[in-house]
Design an enzyme around this catalytic site. Structure first.
Site, short mmCIF file in Angstrom:
data_model
loop_
_atom_site.label_atom_id
_atom_site.label_comp_id
_atom_site.label_asym_id
_atom_site.label_seq_id
_atom_site.Cartn_x
_atom_site.Cartn_y
_atom_site.Cartn_z
N HIS A 27 -15.24 10.57 45.80
CA HIS A 27 -13.49 10.36 45.34
C HIS A 27 -13.54 10.70 43.83
O HIS A 27 -12.37 11.32 43.66
CB HIS A 27 -13.25 8.78 45.71
CG HIS A 27 -12.11 8.47 45.22
ND1 HIS A 27 -10.98 8.35 46.01
CD2 HIS A 27 -11.64 7.98 44.02
CE1 HIS A 27 -9.93 7.75 45.40
NE2 HIS A 27 -10.02 7.72 44.29
N GLU A 28 -14.57 10.18 43.02
CA GLU A 28 -14.31 10.44 41.52
C GLU A 28 -14.58 11.80 41.37
O GLU A 28 -13.98 12.14 40.51
CB GLU A 28 -15.35 9.52 40.88
CG GLU A 28 -15.11 7.91 41.11
CD GLU A 28 -13.50 7.54 40.49
OE1 GLU A 28 -13.03 8.14 39.87
OE2 GLU A 28 -13.14 6.66 41.30
N HIS A 31 -11.51 13.57 41.45
CA HIS A 31 -10.69 13.58 40.49
C HIS A 31 -10.98 14.41 39.36
O HIS A 31 -10.23 15.30 38.53
CB HIS A 31 -10.49 12.06 39.72
CG HIS A 31 -9.77 11.25 40.61
ND1 HIS A 31 -8.36 11.56 41.21
CD2 HIS A 31 -10.22 9.96 41.15
CE1 HIS A 31 -8.18 10.40 42.01
NE2 HIS A 31 -9.12 9.51 41.87
#
Length: 210
Positions: A27-28, A31
């Site tokens: 997820h990170e 980003h």
């Protein structure tokens, strides 16, 4: 998750913990990668443009996962002044949930493919199932537009300018408190996220193509 240890389900505890940490890292990374594509190298310079979970793990957030079954990773740093367009914030915010969707898609389809083409041992079967479920839940949860969740960056792009501004002001004042309240109620046994779980199962059914 601690209840799994007290019940002697050590393998399930490890598989669940690994699934959560891996999902948060993916997820990170999403980003950080899209932030770079959109012109901001802040995350890359900070060492966050990596799939290494150790770069994304927050110690307290990981302890929360173990103790209460809910936690978080270190937020990816960004500098909006470096972004290429007014939509860059939208793309960066959406990238995390999108990565979770991609990982869930891969996991659940690999699981069904292996099940359809022979026996699959309990360990790999459980890991793939957990990975699919956790990533769909992470995607849906992060799209909730309250507090610091990704959804609060995304929603304003779909609102009229005045409504978007009013929403941002209200979320800045009360969003985090509202989110914490929902989490506390959920931990306390009130099924706040019951519908989110049901929605996750429905979405999983939509992305199975094997």
């Amino acid at each position: 998750m601690l209840s799994l240890l007290s019940q002697g389900q050590y393998e399930l505890f490890v598989l669940l913990l690994v699934s959560i940490v891996l999902s948060l890292a993916i997820h990170e990374f999403g980003h950080a990668y899209v932030a770079k594509v959109q012109g901001d190298r802040t995350a890359e310079v900070a060492g966050r443009l990596t799939l290494n979970p150790l770069a994304h793990v927050d110690v307290f957030g990981l302890l929360m996962v173990i103790v209460v079954g809910f936690g978080y990773a270190k937020p990816v740093p960004t500098d909006p002044r470096n972004f290429k367009s007014r939509y860059s914030t939208l793309w960066v915010a959406a990238a995390g949930p999108l990565m979770n969707l991609v990982l869930a898609f891969i996991s659940v389809n690999v699981l069904f493919f292996l099940l359809a083409n022979g026996d699959l041992e309990a360990g790999p079967r459980t890991f793939l199932a957990l990975l699919a479920q956790i990533n769909i839940l992470l995607m849906l949860f992060n799209l909730v537009p309250v507090g610091p969740l990704d959804g609060h960056y995304i929603l304003p792009y779909f609102l009229p300018r005045k409504a978007a501004y009013q929403y941002q002001v209200l979320n800045l004042k009360y969003g985090t408190l509202l989110l914490l309240g929902l989490i506390v109620l959920s931990i306390g046994g009130i099924p706040i996220f019951k519908y989110l779980l049901g929605l996750a199962e429905w979405v999983l059914g939509l992305i199975v193509f094997v």
